[in-house]
Design an enzyme around this catalytic site. Sequence first.
Site, short mmCIF file in Angstrom:
data_model
loop_
_atom_site.label_atom_id
_atom_site.label_comp_id
_atom_site.label_asym_id
_atom_site.label_seq_id
_atom_site.Cartn_x
_atom_site.Cartn_y
_atom_site.Cartn_z
CG ASP A 60 5.80 -31.73 31.42
OD1 ASP A 60 5.45 -30.43 31.70
OD2 ASP A 60 6.25 -32.77 31.66
CB ALA A 61 -0.29 -32.68 27.40
#
Length: 294
Positions: A255-256
């Site tokens: 996600d990052a």
Amino acid sequence: MTARPAVLVVGDVNTDVVAVLSGAPAPGSDRPARIRSHGGGAGGNVAAHLARAGLDVVLAGCVGDDAEGTARLAELAAAGVRARLRVVPRAATGTVVSLVEPDGQRSMLADRGANLELVPGDLPSPVPGGHLHLSGYALLDPRPRPAGLAALARAAAAGCTVSADPASTGPLAAYGVDRWLADTAAVTLLLPNAEEAALLTGCADPVDAARTLAARHRAVAVTLGPDGALWAAGRAVVHRPAHPAAVVDTTGAGDAFAAGVLSVWLRDRGTDPVHALDAGLALAAEVVARPGAR
């Protein structure tokens, strides 16, 4: 300076219970661990990272009518996210228990809770010419799937660019590769990891998989774990190495990476892919160096 487009993120909001394990496995006995709770969920994570990067972000999803739902709403507001989260009566906010081994790898136990109640009526209208980021989890269960499909259709009608991550190989395989490829045909930027790219294409080599997916989408960014990431557009493929990191917990690394890539790509669609990949890898390196997804 290029205007920053409004971003609509559609996806899960969870409480992550992260147990960083130490020592050897001890079946039937005790094993030391450091246990903390954090905000999580693929939708919530990407939205929070994008908002901190200065983008105008709206997050659509669902939480339960419990203390965890209230805490997640407060967290997201503090991060600068404009949360459009429906509170579902008598439902529990989604929870993921992440068991993290000493080398940083983890296994997850997921109870998606209120996330499964997402319906098309929960989705705000996309900003014309803006961007939709769709977490693949919104498609992989029959209950929220109509909302995921509606988000894609509305974004296309509004002339938005679209990014999507395939979410996870297990539910993706159960959902069906052909169905996923048909549902996401209009995605502009696909963000799979190497295992997901292999599942979607049948190509064991990540470069071949990236090129195959780039024949369907304008651009593809494939994460390779400790080997960095690939960017594919047309037949061209760019590789960037991972940024150095002392790995504590890989929860939320994908996600990052997605948010880091988007934070650059959305500001200048013609940017050198090296800059976008490096931004994603830098943010992923920050996240894996501490417990929790944000």
